[in-house]
Structure formats: structure tokens, C-alpha cells
Design a protein around this motif. Structure first.
Motif, PDB file in Angstrom:
ATOM      1  N   ALA A  55       0.833  -1.184   0.000  1.00 29.17           N
ATOM      2  CA  ALA A  55       0.000   0.000   0.000  1.00 29.17           C
ATOM      3  C   ALA A  55       0.871   1.238   0.000  1.00 29.17           C
ATOM      4  CB  ALA A  55      -0.893  -0.013   1.248  1.00 29.17           C
TER       5      ALA A  55
ATOM      6  N   THR B 110      -7.794   0.880   0.351  1.00 28.18           N
ATOM      7  CA  THR B 110      -6.548   0.376   0.941  1.00 28.18           C
ATOM      8  C   THR B 110      -6.032   1.379   1.956  1.00 28.18           C
ATOM      9  OG1 THR B 110      -5.941  -0.884  -1.032  1.00 28.18           O
ATOM     10  CG2 THR B 110      -4.157  -0.286   0.473  1.00 28.18           C
TER      11      THR B 110
ATOM     12  N   SER C 122       0.059   2.284   4.301  1.00 34.25           N
ATOM     13  CA  SER C 122       1.016   1.627   5.188  1.00 34.25           C
ATOM     14  C   SER C 122       1.915   2.664   5.858  1.00 34.25           C
ATOM     15  CB  SER C 122       1.855   0.603   4.416  1.00 34.25           C
ATOM     16  OG  SER C 122       2.581   1.235   3.388  1.00 34.25           O
TER      17      SER C 122
ATOM     18  N   THR D  85      -3.427  -7.064   2.711  1.00 34.42           N
ATOM     19  CA  THR D  85      -3.313  -6.745   1.284  1.00 34.42           C
ATOM     20  C   THR D  85      -2.910  -7.958   0.454  1.00 34.42           C
ATOM     21  OG1 THR D  85      -2.749  -4.446   1.766  1.00 34.42           O
ATOM     22  CG2 THR D  85      -2.124  -5.287  -0.394  1.00 34.42           C
ATOM     23  N   ASP D  86      -1.867  -8.666   0.874  1.00 37.45           N
ATOM     24  CA  ASP D  86      -1.415  -9.812   0.090  1.00 37.45           C
ATOM     25  C   ASP D  86      -2.450 -10.937   0.090  1.00 37.45           C
ATOM     26  OD1 ASP D  86       0.862  -8.463  -0.486  1.00 37.45           O
ATOM     27  OD2 ASP D  86       2.193  -9.642   0.787  1.00 37.45           O
TER      28      ASP D  86
ATOM     29  N   GLU E 242      -5.024 -10.036  -2.489  1.00 34.78           N
ATOM     30  CA  GLU E 242      -4.471 -10.256  -3.828  1.00 34.78           C
ATOM     31  C   GLU E 242      -4.383 -11.741  -4.155  1.00 34.78           C
ATOM     32  OE1 GLU E 242      -0.746  -8.234  -3.914  1.00 34.78           O
ATOM     33  OE2 GLU E 242      -1.649  -6.223  -4.024  1.00 34.78           O
TER      34      GLU E 242
ATOM     35  N   ASP F 284      -8.257  -3.138   3.035  1.00 37.01           N
ATOM     36  CA  ASP F 284      -7.055  -3.942   3.233  1.00 37.01           C
ATOM     37  C   ASP F 284      -5.895  -3.060   3.683  1.00 37.01           C
ATOM     38  OD1 ASP F 284      -5.067  -3.616   0.587  1.00 37.01           O
ATOM     39  OD2 ASP F 284      -7.167  -3.155   0.183  1.00 37.01           O
TER      40      ASP F 284
ATOM     41  N   SER G 299      -1.338  -3.432   4.642  1.00 40.29           N
ATOM     42  CA  SER G 299      -0.101  -4.207   4.568  1.00 40.29           C
ATOM     43  C   SER G 299      -0.069  -5.337   5.591  1.00 40.29           C
ATOM     44  CB  SER G 299       1.088  -3.277   4.808  1.00 40.29           C
ATOM     45  OG  SER G 299       2.282  -4.015   4.952  1.00 40.29           O
TER      46      SER G 299
END
Length: 360
Positions: free
Chosen positions: A23, A55, A58, A298-299, A302, A329, A331
Motif C-alpha cells: 500500500a 486500501t 502503510s 493486502t497480500d 491479492e 485492506d 499491509s
């Protein structure tokens, strides 16, 4: 609570993989009072009417509470495994845990320049160019660690295999284990424990004081954004996912997410439904909790194909969050870190929840 905490750690150690920053970056409150999540005087919409994903920014850096501190060494500690460890040298430190907390704390204490490597959870700018000593997500690479010639390793049981940490001890490297449980309530004790291990007790007290003050300010600012009445508060579920197969959980009481959600003035629907630990996020569980918002890493988002991929999972599209595509979302290496960045994490999440896209 002890059993719930142990279960939470076991689940996280088993399923968390591949943390990385994904992010845009925001300055933490410890650098300067952030404009993020503060009252602007503008009328905010009912957060339940907001649609679409967002998002949370971060956190790029932590301002050390003291520059160039001088550790008082040697120091002998009894670590979380009951082992007595004597530390004589903090010139080459590795701070490795699944949350990123230990390295964040070292940076906050002013020893960021002594870190010689990083794990996949370490996303601060000061560590981005350091050698990576984890592989396959959060698996410790013993050869990579020994090649860096660390004089001190700070860690916990959320990373493994344990044989690597034991190998480091056998080779003569001081290895200090810390309590793996994480929540807002554990930040102070964890910070002081790390500070003691590196010979900076007084600096640790200063960092705890600053973090406590920032938490108070952050929560006060967030309270200006969040609805006051319980009936109007956002109902949020922390959804943990990896890939498109079986790693798909609702995080309930004792997983840290409950603290995070209450910290941003929302209702944790999993805890409210009596869920403790992690529960498979099947259609029945999702519809029973029916959140307004899904909070995710985040990951993880994804890995399941983004918002569109998430909505294809059974039950997701039938929830209010799914119908409104309301996924927030952040990090992976910061959202559940519960350390010196937590005030800034709460502010960033509050922005994403209550005024997505706002600047200042």
C-alpha cells in the motif's frame, strides 16, 4: 484468555505466509502529529452507505524516541522459554517475528542502524534494503542468518522451524524469545521487554510513554469520525485468506483483530457472535455475522484474486460487505503488528473506513 491467546498464536504461525508491503506509505504519528483521521469540520457520510474497496496507507517509518542511544551492557534476561540469556553486544541485531513487532520496536528505541537483516514482515523504509533471512513466507533461513554474523537475535515462536533458532543458540549466538501474544494491551510490556534485552530500559520507558500518548490522541481523533451510537457503528469482520483453497478464516476474540476493530470505533462481528480464535469462513459463518466491511491483509486479498475473486467465494457476495464491495485492506506486515506503529495503523484504518480517499 490464556488458552485463546495460545490458540491465536498457533493459528497465526500455521497460516500466515508472505507478508509484504502493498500500500502507499503514510508517516506515523511518532514522526509528527498526523493529519490522518482527525476531525476536519466537514460532515462525513454514514459509513454504512460507503461503497467500494479501499486500501489503508502503510506506515513508512518510525521516529526513534532517542537518537544514538548507548546500551548498558552486559545484561542477562530470562526469556519467554525460561532460558537465561546474557547479551554483551548489540552491534548486529536480527529482530524476527511474524508480526514485524520486534524490529519496529528496535527502530523505535533508536537501534534501527544496528539491524543487519529482515524478515518478510518487516516493511519499514529503514529495513527495505536489508538482506532477507526468511523464505517461503515466514520460514527462517539458518544459513542466511549465520552469514550475517548477528550478535543478538530477538524472536518468538511464531517463526520457525524451531531447529533454526536452536542451531543459532548452539553456535553461540544469543537468542532471546519473547511472548508471542499481540494486542493493544501487550504493547507496553513487549516494548519494555525488548528494551531490557538491548540494555535500554530508560529509553524503553520513553517509547512506552510516547506510544501510550499517541494511542490516546489517535483514539480521540478516531472517535470524531466514528458514529457515536452503538446501533450506527460499522460492523466489521477480519477475514484471513491465502489463495483460493482452504485457508479462509474469520478471526474472532483473542486473535488481535478484535482489538484492532474496537480501536477504530467499530464492532467486531465475529467476537459479538461468540467466535473465539479462528473459524472457517464458510457461508453459514459469513451470513450469521453479515458484516458491513471486511478487513483484510493486502497480500491475502491479492492472493484470492482481489475483490472480484473474493466475491466468488461461497457466501461472501451475500453479505452486506460483499453486496457493497466494502473491503478494506492493509499491509500484511503492519495491520496486526501491535507495536510503536499501532497509533498510526489505527489512524490509517480509520481513514479507509470513514473517509476513503481523503487527504489530510
Amino acid at each position: 484468555m490464556r488458552a485463546a491467546g495460545a490458540f491465536a498464536v498457533a493459528v497465526l504461525a500455521a497460516v500466515l505466509t508472505g507478508c509484504a508491503a502493498g500500500a502507499p506509505a503514510a508517516k506515523p504519528t511518532s514522526a509528527s502529529p498526523s493529519a490522518s483521521a482527525t476531525a476536519t469540520g466537514d460532515a462525513l457520510p454514514d459509513p454504512r452507505t460507503i461503497t467500494g474497496p479501499s486500501t489503508a496507507a502503510s506506515i513508512a517509518q518510525i521516529e526513534p524516541v532517542e537518537k544514538n542511544p548507548k546500551p548498558s551492557l552486559p545484561v542477562t534476561v530470562t526469556d519467554a522459554t525460561g532460558t537465561s540469556v546474557t547479551i554483551t553486544d548489540t552491534s548486529r541485531i536480527l529482530a524476527l517475528d511474524i508480526y514485524g513487532t520486534l524490529a519496529e520496536t528496535v527502530v523505535g528505541l533508536g537501534l534501527g542502524d544496528k539491524l543487519v537483516g529482515r524478515g518478510s514482515s518487516n516493511t519499514l523504509d529503514v529495513m527495505k534494503d536489508l538482506p532477507l533471512v526468511t523464505q517461503n513466507g515466514h520460514e527462517l533461513n539458518g544459513e542466511a542468518i549465520l552469514a550475517l554474523r548477528p550478535t543478538l537475535v530477538l524472536t518468538d515462536t511464531t517463526l520457525g522451524p524451531r531447529e533454526v533458532q536452536d542451531q543459532l543458540r548452539a553456535s553461540g549466538v544469543p537468542v532471546v524469545f519473547f511472548d508471542p501474544k499481540r494486542s493493544i494491551a501487550t504493547i507496553g510490556a513487549q516494548t519494555k521487554a525488548v528494551a531490557h534485552a538491548v540494555g535500554l530500559d530508560a529509553v524503553g520507558d520513553k517509547l512506552v510513554k510516547r506510544t501510550d500518548e499517541e494511542l490516546v490522541t489517535a483514539k480521540a481523533d478516531i472517535a470524531k469520525l466514528a458514529p457515536k451510537a452503538d446501533a450506527d457503528k460499522l460492523r466489521v469482520a477480519f477475514l484471513y485468506v491465502r489463495g483460493t483453497a482452504g485457508v479462509f478464516f474469520l478471526f474472532g476474540k483473542g486473535m488481535g483483530a478484535d482489538d484492532l476493530i474496537s480501536g477504530v470505533g467499530a464492532v467486531d462481528v465475529a467476537s459479538a457472535a461468540g467466535i473465539t480464535g479462528a473459524k472457517p469462513a464458510n457461508s453459514e459463518a459469513l451470513l450469521a455475522t453479515n458484516p458491513d466491511v471486511f478487513l483484510m491483509m493486502t497480500d491475502g486479498l491479492e492472493s484470492t484474486g482481489g475483490v472480484d475473486g473474493l466475491l466468488k467465494r461461497p457466501g461472501v457476495a451475500d453479505t452486506l460487505a460483499g453486496q457493497h464491495r466494502r473491503i478494506v485492506d492493509m499491509s500484511d506486515g503492519q495491520i496486526l503488528s501491535f507495536g510503536p506503529t499501532t497509533p498510526a495503523v489505527l489512524r490509517s484504518l480509520a481513514d479507509a473506513l470513514y473517509r476513503p480517499g481523503a487527504v489530510g
